[in-house]
Design a protein around this motif. Structure first.
Motif, mmCIF file in Angstrom:
data_model
loop_
_atom_site.group_PDB
_atom_site.id
_atom_site.type_symbol
_atom_site.label_atom_id
_atom_site.label_comp_id
_atom_site.label_asym_id
_atom_site.label_seq_id
_atom_site.Cartn_x
_atom_site.Cartn_y
_atom_site.Cartn_z
ATOM 1 N N GLY A 67 0.796 -1.232 0.000
ATOM 2 C CA GLY A 67 0.000 0.000 0.000
ATOM 3 C C GLY A 67 0.823 1.273 0.000
ATOM 4 O O GLY A 67 0.271 2.362 0.151
ATOM 5 N N SER A 92 -8.038 2.040 -4.020
ATOM 6 C CA SER A 92 -7.534 0.705 -3.676
ATOM 7 C C SER A 92 -6.888 0.001 -4.876
ATOM 8 O O SER A 92 -6.018 -0.837 -4.695
ATOM 9 C CB SER A 92 -8.657 -0.132 -3.119
ATOM 10 O OG SER A 92 -9.693 -0.195 -4.072
ATOM 11 N N ASP A 111 -13.236 0.912 -6.023
ATOM 12 C CA ASP A 111 -13.418 -0.231 -5.119
ATOM 13 C C ASP A 111 -14.043 -1.429 -5.819
ATOM 14 O O ASP A 111 -13.854 -2.567 -5.405
ATOM 15 C CB ASP A 111 -14.284 0.176 -3.926
ATOM 16 C CG ASP A 111 -13.466 0.958 -2.912
ATOM 17 O OD1 ASP A 111 -12.230 0.837 -2.965
ATOM 18 O OD2 ASP A 111 -14.059 1.695 -2.114
ATOM 19 N N SER A 140 -6.504 -6.735 -1.605
ATOM 20 C CA SER A 140 -7.754 -6.453 -0.917
ATOM 21 C C SER A 140 -7.606 -6.648 0.579
ATOM 22 O O SER A 140 -7.043 -7.613 1.060
ATOM 23 C CB SER A 140 -8.826 -7.389 -1.450
ATOM 24 O OG SER A 140 -9.935 -7.346 -0.606
#
Lengths: 383, 736
Positions: free
Chosen positions: A103, A227, A193, B47
């Protein structure tokens, strides 16, 4: 067709680069005042010695074309060592990928062009990502177009997913109403998303001329939070971290810094920067003056010649009186009235070929802001 | 252009990187599309949703391990999957712990806010009852002006950096949404002069509407229509602005005035974050907007309170699967205290440390099994299938080298890992006990944490004499030490000696919970509790005696109390000596301990201003070429052009004369080539320049000069000459 378009773009880039230099000049003047006392003294003493200081014009400059040709064919020093330095970074590719997946955004800094090796990293390691490269070093980067492209990529995946889940065919175009960059960014954030894809934005010079404004950085920061989007960027300017506040740096970009000096020449990045030896002084001005004069009428050129010849003949004079110029031009049948002369003079002044000065006798006089040798050269070439 | 793109070094080093030359002048382009199969893997791993804790998601699967055993040289990608899964599991545990802590800290405030909204809302509802048609009337209702005030809560964030409060406001929004409120979370960007009030209303509507505003006009009537829809008009609308002081005052003022026109029809509440003082809104907003607000004041916890809770729950309670070494702890403490004092930066530093640990330590994935109840079995299974190379990695860990027992095989390694886990549990129990005292005396937990992780301190505590010596040292220099974080544990023990009975009793109750796993200590705690109970009984008597000024009896009772305090202090001392063994003193600690402070520092704080200059001044350290070996300080023509230029620039002052700079540069390039010609060993530059005619040599030098100046300009180390001083260039950076 394509090369022609490219040429136009290159010209535009050069023009923009020139404008930037001029803007920086103004900034610099302000900076000089904001220096502290001691530095100001130093500047003062330097400018005091200016008359004694050597000038760029004293360098025996070669022809600009020859210099540009030499520059483009310049052999790179330490090619082998640079090669092995870049090779050593290849061992870190997997760690960088790991951080991206964790991330973080990768921020590469250090001296030398990082363009080629970052694209090598993307090609060899980021195979699972759709990689969009932004050449931030170009002033022509349009963030709206970039965002639209990213939105299209995501929309493509979003449609496929929606089609699978609902069985209905979705519209192929992006939704209407996405007029501003802000709308497009919001759209990207909204659908990210639900997208089954990974996009990597590779930005060469995120501190580049077209991206260094706060709005662009805000848009990039918002997109980097999505994301399904990750960011790999490079910076070259020493003050680049000032572009981001804490919110952007820690919660949006989430930078992981990597010091990767390459010592590879900034050939592409510096393509539109003016050459220092030709960017100032008489050389550039002679050329630009010539271009402007050649686009004027023969009469206007002759008026300029009258003024130039006067200046060459009377080097110690502060300038030529307007009335004197009018008389001489009228004698040579170059102008018929004061109005016609004024029209020519306005043209000259607009292009900074001529400057108006107050003579010591109180009258306005005209002056060409070029050194004698440059003026002589100009007159020779004007024929 | 193609020449630039395929320059020799890029061609040699980038070889297979076949990028299109045209791409260098394209503002942007797609380098390649994702490979379909890989995308799915990537997405699954990226995720955060659906991450499960426990056996199912652990990195080992028999099939994979079998494959690795048969291969003996398993691919790195398999290990990468293990590391990544371990990171994911552990970081999600840490993150949920962080989120939980921050939520709990703010829960009191959240409930206060909710209560305030509910009270005001019921008051409004009882006073004004409007039908849908009345709400949709575009003109304001004629009523008492007092009713046109918008209830506003100014939340004092007590933090100059609002970055920490963004999450707080998000959490508050979620809390209110879950408790029957419509919430719009707005920020300063929504109140900018650029977009004006239209932008603010659009942003408000966008947040309240669940669907996009396709084609709808963003005005108050649209909001009213939305509010009149079924099941919406029985809830208040809460507009939150996290950093009110950063908003444009005029836009915010107009927004307030406009909403106040509608406040009787649509019950709107404001919650505004204020970083400075309660006076800030008065100073900032125009008076006509201010008169439409009905203010109340609420206060958030301080960053240091939040930090204490984070240290307790993240660094101590979850320490058995990932922990920080002493140097890293001290660095993070200083980073928090001296860098910016925000929790956000601390958390991002912690995450980076975690990711660096898993990406750099090859056997770090074994730490994941620390989470399992049956860790030993899991490790045993794992080691059976683990390739020899990986087993060797475990045995080659620095902490294992002196450990001869480990050569025994898998069993001994598993035993050591179990010991490590147990030791960490004890360590965390003792540190939690220390924190309980620190909470009483309002000490910073991070200071204690740093000291508790210090292996040197433990070595010092090894013998009883040295322990006493250390504590005595602590006495003398307590002030000096506390400021540097050293001596905190000593201060904790002193605090116990001076604690009143009631506080001591509370402390022992808490210790009782923390020491459950350490039976021996737990029994001692219970004994002390009973001792204190007897002192407590005497306390009433003591107070009575105190009232009648019977000093002799007081001294007897207080003496008894002091002995109890002393006993508690001694117990803590014993706990520290026996159970608080820092992680770095344990065998195999590398598996769960991140110690590389330099890696973390460089990843966290890039300092391009200093580093880029250093790159230029010390280019020989990166390009280890033979031509630098003779004397790195002297300038040689084979050095990188920009490096030569920057070194020459150091000799100038604020401004550099271009002519002189050029001449110096030329001298460096030409004079040394003559020297090398004499030596008969031409440098790479002179070799190429030699056969050229003078004009071309001059062109080459000028080209090198121009190129180097451009590179320095790109790095931001120079400013180009001005029209006023065309022969001078300005230096920007001075000193490192």
């Amino acid at each position: 067709m394509a090369p022609k378009r490219k040429k136009v773009e290159v010209e535009e880039e050069e023009a923009r680069a020139q404008v930037e230099v001029e803007e920086e000049d103004e900034e610099e003047e302000e900076l000089a005042f904001s220096r502290n006392y001691f530095l100001a003294k130093e500047v003062g003493s330097a400018s005091g010695k200016r008359s004694a200081a050597r000038k760029v014009s004293e360098i025996n400059l070669v022809d600009e074309q020859l210099l540009r040709a030499s520059l483009s064919e310049l052999p790179t020093k330490h090619e082998k060592e640079i090669g092995s330095l870049l090779e050593s970074y290849k061992g870190l590719y997997s760690n960088w990928l790991f951080e991206l997946r964790c991330g973080f955004g990768l921020l590469m800094y250090g001296f030398g062009s990082k363009k080629a090796f970052l694209e090598d990293f993307a090609s060899s390691t980021l195979t699972s990502y759709t990689v969009v490269v932004i050449n931030g070093y170009l002033a022509s980067v349009n963030l709206k177009q970039v965002m639209t492209t990213i939105a299209e990529i995501l929309w493509e995946h979003y449609k496929c997913k929606a089609k699978i889940s609902t069985g209905k065919k979705q519209q192929t175009q992006l939704p209407n109403g996405l007029k501003s960059v802000d709308d497009i960014v919001t759209f990207i954030v909204d659908i990210s998303d639900d997208c089954n894809c990974s996009v990597c934005l590779l930005i060469h010079n995120i501190d580049g001329p077209a991206l260094r404004d706060p709005d662009s950085q805000q848009h990039l920061a918002r997109v980097s939070c999505c994301s399904c989007i990750c960011l790999v960027a490079s910076i070259d300017h020493v003050n680049a971290p000032l572009l981001w506040d804490k919110k952007m740096a820690y919660t949006q970009f989430k930078w992981s810094w990597h010091h990767v000096p390459t010592f590879v020449p900034y050939k592409v990045e510096g393509l539109f920067n003016p050459l220092i030896l030709f960017s100032s002084g008489h050389v550039q001005t002679t050329k630009t003056a010539l271009v402007v004069l050649q686009s004027l009428t023969p009469n206007a050129q002759s008026v300029f010649r009258v003024l130039a010849e006067f200046q060459l003949a009377n080097e110690k004079e502060e300038g030529m009186h307007v009335s004197e110029l009018y008389t001489k031009c009228r004698e040579q049948f170059l102008v018929s009235s004061q109005v016609t002369l004024n029209a020519h003079l306005t043209e000259f002044k607009d292009h900074k070929l001529v400057k108006m000065r107050r003579h010591s006798d109180g009258q306005d006089c005209l002056h060409i802001p070029l050194p004698t040798n440059a003026l002589e050269k100009l007159l020779q070439e004007l024929v | 252009m193609a020449k630039h793109q395929t320059s020799p070094q890029s061609a040699s080093s980038q070889g297979a990187n076949s990028q299109d030359a045209n791409h260098t002048l394209e503002p942007f382009f797609i380098l390649h599309k994702a490979q379909p199969q890989a995308t799915v893997v990537e997405k699954v791993s990226k995720s955060r949703k659906g991450r499960k804790k426990g056996i199912e998601s652990s990195p080992k699967s028999p099939e994979k391990s079998k494959r690795t055993t048969s291969d003996e040289q398993p691919s790195n990608t398999l290990y990468e999957q293990w590391w990544f899964k371990a990171f994911n599991e552990i970081w999600s545990l840490i993150q949920s712990s962080i989120e939980g802590v921050l939520r709990d800290i703010n829960l009191k405030l959240f409930n206060e806010v909710l209560q305030w909204i509910e009270d005001s809302f019921s008051e409004i509802k009882s006073n004004v009852k409007l039908s849908s048609s009345e709400i949709l009337q575009p003109y304001p209702l004629l009523a008492d002006t007092l009713c046109r005030k918008i209830p506003t809560a100014f939340v004092l964030t007590k933090n100059a950096e609002f970055v920490d409060d963004i999450q707080t406001f998000c959490d508050l929004g979620s809390h209110l949404k879950a408790n029957r409120c419509h919430v719009a979370n707005m920020s300063a960007l929504d109140f900018s002069l650029k977009f004006g009030i239209g932008g603010s209303v659009r942003s408000l509507l966008r947040q309240l509407h669940s669907e996009p505003l396709d084609g709808k006009i963003a005005d108050m009537l649209t909001l009213a229509k939305w509010y009149c829809e079924e099941e919406k008009n029985d809830k208040p609308i809460v507009v939150m602005i996290d950093d009110m002081e950063c908003c444009n005052a005029d836009v915010l003022g107009n927004f307030i005035t406009m909403l106040s026109e509608w406040v009787m029809k649509i019950p709107i509440f404001f919650i505004m974050g204020v970083a400075t003082t309660i006076e800030a809104p008065k100073n900032m907003l125009p008076s006509d907007a201010l008169q439409h607000l009905n203010p109340s004041k609420l206060t958030l916890g301080t960053p240091s309170d939040r930090m204490n809770s984070l240290v307790e729950s993240v660094l101590v309670e979850v320490c058995y699967c990932f922990s920080l070494g002493h140097e890293v702890s001290v660095f993070l403490r200083n980073y928090f205290l001296r860098h910016d004092g925000t929790i956000t930066s601390f958390i991002s530093a912690l995450k980076l440390a975690c990711s660096k640990h898993f990406s750099l330590e090859s056997v770090s994935f074994l730490g994941l099994y620390m989470l399992d109840q049956d860790s030993e079995e899991r490790w045993s299974e794992k080691f059976v299938y683990l390739p020899e190379s990986m087993k060797r990695c475990v045995l080659n860990l620095h902490s294992c080298k002196s450990e001869k027992n480990l050569q025994g095989g898998v069993g001994s390694i598993v035993q050591q890992l179990s010991d490590l886990k147990a030791s960490q549990r004890f360590w965390s129990s003792v540190v939690l006990c220390l924190f309980e005292v620190a909470r009483y005396s309002k000490m910073q937990f991070l200071d204690i944490f740093c000291e508790a992780t210090d292996p040197k301190m433990y070595c010092m505590n090894g013998s009883e004499n040295s322990l006493k010596k250390h504590f005595r040292c602590g006495d003398k220099n307590s002030t000096a030490r506390s400021s540097s974080g050293v001596g905190s544990i000593t201060r904790v023990i002193h605090t116990i000696r001076e604690m009143p009975v009631a506080a001591l009793s509370n402390l022992l109750d808490k210790w009782n919970n923390h020491t459950e796993e350490m039976t021996e200590i737990n029994e001692e705690v219970k004994k002390l509790q009973s001792v204190l109970a007897s002192v407590d009984e005497g306390k009433v008597y003591e107070e009575n005696l105190h009232n009648i000024r019977n000093r002799k009896s007081v001294s007897v009772i207080s003496g008894k109390r002091n002995s109890a305090n002393e006993k508690v202090a001694m117990l803590l001392d014993a706990m520290i000596r026996k159970y608080m063994k820092p992680l770095e003193c344990m065998t195999l600690h590398e598996i769960i301990c991140f110690r590389d402070v330099d890696v973390l520092q460089s990843g966290l704080i890039g300092d391009p201003r200093k580093t880029i200059q250093l790159d230029l001044l010390k280019c020989h350290s990166y390009l280890s070429c033979s031509c630098f070996s003779s004397d790195a300080k002297n300038l040689s023509p084979s050095m990188h052009d920009t490096s030569i230029m920057y070194k020459l620039a150091q000799e100038f002052g604020d401004v550099i004369n271009l002519y002189e700079w050029y001449q110096s540069f030329k001298t460096v390039l030409t004079s040394s080539s003559q020297t090398s010609r004499k030596r008969g060993r031409p440098s790479p530059a002179s070799k190429k320049a030699k056969p050229l005619p003078p004009s071309e040599t001059e062109a080459l030098i000028q080209a090198r000069f121009c190129g180097a100046v451009t590179e320095l300009q790109i790095s931001g180390l120079l400013r180009m000459p001005t029209k006023r001083r065309p022969d001078f260039i300005q230096r920007i950076a001075f000193g490192l």
